[in-house]
Design a protein around this motif. Structure first.
Motif, PDB file in Angstrom:
ATOM      1  N   LEU A 195      -6.150 -13.295  -7.844  1.00  0.00           N
ATOM      2  CA  LEU A 195      -4.705 -13.156  -7.960  1.00  0.00           C
ATOM      3  C   LEU A 195      -3.995 -14.228  -7.153  1.00  0.00           C
ATOM      4  O   LEU A 195      -3.001 -14.809  -7.586  1.00  0.00           O
ATOM      5  CB  LEU A 195      -4.263 -11.770  -7.458  1.00  0.00           C
ATOM      6  N   LEU A 196      -4.522 -14.483  -5.944  1.00  0.00           N
ATOM      7  CA  LEU A 196      -3.927 -15.496  -5.074  1.00  0.00           C
ATOM      8  C   LEU A 196      -3.905 -16.850  -5.769  1.00  0.00           C
ATOM      9  O   LEU A 196      -2.908 -17.581  -5.709  1.00  0.00           O
ATOM     10  CB  LEU A 196      -4.709 -15.592  -3.761  1.00  0.00           C
ATOM     11  N   ARG A 197      -4.997 -17.159  -6.450  1.00  0.00           N
ATOM     12  CA  ARG A 197      -5.059 -18.439  -7.154  1.00  0.00           C
ATOM     13  C   ARG A 197      -3.958 -18.519  -8.222  1.00  0.00           C
ATOM     14  O   ARG A 197      -3.308 -19.554  -8.392  1.00  0.00           O
ATOM     15  CB  ARG A 197      -6.441 -18.612  -7.788  1.00  0.00           C
ATOM     16  N   GLY A 198      -3.751 -17.411  -8.905  1.00  0.00           N
ATOM     17  CA  GLY A 198      -2.694 -17.379  -9.907  1.00  0.00           C
ATOM     18  C   GLY A 198      -1.315 -17.524  -9.295  1.00  0.00           C
ATOM     19  O   GLY A 198      -0.454 -18.237  -9.816  1.00  0.00           O
ATOM     20  N   TRP A 199      -1.099 -16.836  -8.162  1.00  0.00           N
ATOM     21  CA  TRP A 199       0.194 -16.935  -7.491  1.00  0.00           C
ATOM     22  C   TRP A 199       0.447 -18.360  -7.010  1.00  0.00           C
ATOM     23  O   TRP A 199       1.550 -18.886  -7.156  1.00  0.00           O
ATOM     24  CB  TRP A 199       0.246 -15.959  -6.308  1.00  0.00           C
ATOM     25  N   LEU A 200      -0.580 -18.969  -6.411  1.00  0.00           N
ATOM     26  CA  LEU A 200      -0.427 -20.338  -5.932  1.00  0.00           C
ATOM     27  C   LEU A 200      -0.172 -21.294  -7.092  1.00  0.00           C
ATOM     28  O   LEU A 200       0.605 -22.239  -6.979  1.00  0.00           O
ATOM     29  CB  LEU A 200      -1.667 -20.770  -5.152  1.00  0.00           C
ATOM     30  N   ARG A 201      -0.844 -21.032  -8.218  1.00  0.00           N
ATOM     31  CA  ARG A 201      -0.647 -21.879  -9.394  1.00  0.00           C
ATOM     32  C   ARG A 201       0.800 -21.793  -9.861  1.00  0.00           C
ATOM     33  O   ARG A 201       1.410 -22.803 -10.231  1.00  0.00           O
ATOM     34  CB  ARG A 201      -1.607 -21.443 -10.503  1.00  0.00           C
ATOM     35  N   ASP A 202       1.363 -20.589  -9.843  1.00  0.00           N
ATOM     36  CA  ASP A 202       2.766 -20.427 -10.230  1.00  0.00           C
ATOM     37  C   ASP A 202       3.692 -21.123  -9.237  1.00  0.00           C
ATOM     38  O   ASP A 202       4.711 -21.699  -9.617  1.00  0.00           O
ATOM     39  CB  ASP A 202       3.125 -18.939 -10.314  1.00  0.00           C
ATOM     40  N   ASP A 203       3.347 -21.039  -7.946  1.00  0.00           N
ATOM     41  CA  ASP A 203       4.172 -21.673  -6.910  1.00  0.00           C
ATOM     42  C   ASP A 203       4.175 -23.191  -7.057  1.00  0.00           C
ATOM     43  O   ASP A 203       5.216 -23.843  -6.961  1.00  0.00           O
ATOM     44  CB  ASP A 203       3.658 -21.306  -5.510  1.00  0.00           C
ATOM     45  N   VAL A 204       2.988 -23.745  -7.268  1.00  0.00           N
ATOM     46  CA  VAL A 204       2.857 -25.199  -7.344  1.00  0.00           C
ATOM     47  C   VAL A 204       3.443 -25.747  -8.641  1.00  0.00           C
ATOM     48  O   VAL A 204       4.108 -26.789  -8.649  1.00  0.00           O
ATOM     49  CB  VAL A 204       1.374 -25.613  -7.215  1.00  0.00           C
ATOM     50  N   GLY A 205       3.222 -25.022  -9.734  1.00  0.00           N
ATOM     51  CA  GLY A 205       3.704 -25.495 -11.020  1.00  0.00           C
ATOM     52  C   GLY A 205       2.756 -26.519 -11.621  1.00  0.00           C
ATOM     53  O   GLY A 205       1.706 -26.842 -11.045  1.00  0.00           O
ATOM     54  N   PRO A 206       3.104 -27.065 -12.768  1.00  0.00           N
ATOM     55  CA  PRO A 206       2.210 -28.005 -13.454  1.00  0.00           C
ATOM     56  C   PRO A 206       2.082 -29.357 -12.767  1.00  0.00           C
ATOM     57  O   PRO A 206       1.152 -30.104 -13.034  1.00  0.00           O
ATOM     58  CB  PRO A 206       2.855 -28.157 -14.837  1.00  0.00           C
ATOM     59  N   GLU A 207       3.025 -29.677 -11.881  1.00  0.00           N
ATOM     60  CA  GLU A 207       2.937 -30.937 -11.154  1.00  0.00           C
ATOM     61  C   GLU A 207       3.226 -30.718  -9.678  1.00  0.00           C
ATOM     62  O   GLU A 207       3.949 -29.792  -9.304  1.00  0.00           O
ATOM     63  CB  GLU A 207       3.912 -31.969 -11.731  1.00  0.00           C
ATOM     64  N   LEU A 208       2.640 -31.548  -8.843  1.00  0.00           N
ATOM     65  CA  LEU A 208       2.801 -31.419  -7.403  1.00  0.00           C
ATOM     66  C   LEU A 208       4.100 -32.097  -6.973  1.00  0.00           C
ATOM     67  O   LEU A 208       4.291 -33.284  -7.211  1.00  0.00           O
ATOM     68  CB  LEU A 208       1.602 -32.049  -6.682  1.00  0.00           C
ATOM     69  N   ARG A 209       4.963 -31.316  -6.335  1.00  0.00           N
ATOM     70  CA  ARG A 209       6.239 -31.833  -5.874  1.00  0.00           C
ATOM     71  C   ARG A 209       6.233 -31.888  -4.346  1.00  0.00           C
ATOM     72  O   ARG A 209       5.756 -30.956  -3.699  1.00  0.00           O
ATOM     73  CB  ARG A 209       7.394 -30.948  -6.363  1.00  0.00           C
TER      74      ARG A 209
END
Length: 253
Positions: A172-186
């Protein structure tokens, strides 16, 4: 790890056990597509209905996700993680951030008190890997390393129950982090974890707990709506100022 033809008694249970082992061992990682039904039938030497029943059972338990027209994918590495996926799929990001804050701050406090030199070495190595992953610009790679870093902090607490619980939350954490980061690193999404590792190394439980407690709320999903609006407005002001500065430079040139 290879799949073997099971005995002719309790075939479905045996197939379920074999497929579960492929998942829990990491042979089939979370997010990966498992072999097709015909492939599993051939490898296991059982009837199609047996394979189908086993896959459906694991999907019911939350380990697999059957996607019509696409295939079957690994959703979680344990039944508990699967239940969590279903239970928290629609959870408020703010609620998630609060739970993460409580767990991660407690783990960091214990890690500062109990860490070993081996734990510290692993955390330092993961900091380097984390920086490298960010520099690569590959969001998925960064999420994987960042998740591993957080799991390593929890492991350094040397609390087996907390470690098991957080491991089940890891997917779940991986999914949450993926949502936080988004498709590109800002750039504004990068959080420096060096202060956390320094506090753990120094044995400063209070500082380690405080540092870890704040991270989830710095993620876009963990911010309250008002905070998110303020963040967007601030970003817009910065972009507008940058455009004005660029215009001034062009005029003066």
């Amino acid at each position: 790890m290879t799949l073997t033809s099971p005995r002719r008694t309790g075939l479905t249970d045996q197939v379920i056990a074999q497929l579960r082992t492929q998942i829990t061992s990491g042979e089939w990682p979370v997010g990966s597509r498992i072999p097709t039904e015909p492939e599993l039938v051939e490898r296991l030497g059982v009837a199609r209905n047996t394979v189908r029943e086993a896959v459906r059972a694991l999907a019911h338990n939350g380990l697999l996700d059957i996607r019509q027209g696409s295939g079957t994918y690994v959703r979680a590495t344990s039944e508990l993680a699967g239940v969590m996926h279903r239970r928290f799929a629609d959870a408020s990001p703010r609620d998630v951030a609060e739970v993460r804050s409580m767990l991660e701050s407690s783990a960091a406090r214990l890690a500062a008190e109990r860490r070993t030199e081996r734990d510290l070495g692993q955390l330092e190595a993961l900091l380097v890997r984390r920086d490298d992953a960010w520099a690569s610009g590959e969001a998925e790679r960064f999420v994987a390393v960042d998740t591993t870093f957080h799991l390593a902090v929890v492991a350094a607490s040397h609390n087996d129950v907390l470690g098991e619980l957080y491991a089940d939350l890891g997917d779940l954490l991986r999914g949450w982090l993926r949502d936080d980061v988004g498709p590109e690193l800002r750039p504004e999404h990068l959080m420096d974890h060096r202060r956390l590792v320094a506090a753990i190394r120094a044995g400063d439980g209070e500082s380690a707990a405080a540092e870890a407690a704040g991270y989830p709320f710095l993620c876009p999903g963990g911010r309250a709506p008002q905070e998110q609006q303020e963040q967007r407005e601030q970003q817009e002001r910065q972009e507008q100022q940058a455009q004005r500065d660029t215009g001034d430079q062009d005029t003066s040139g």
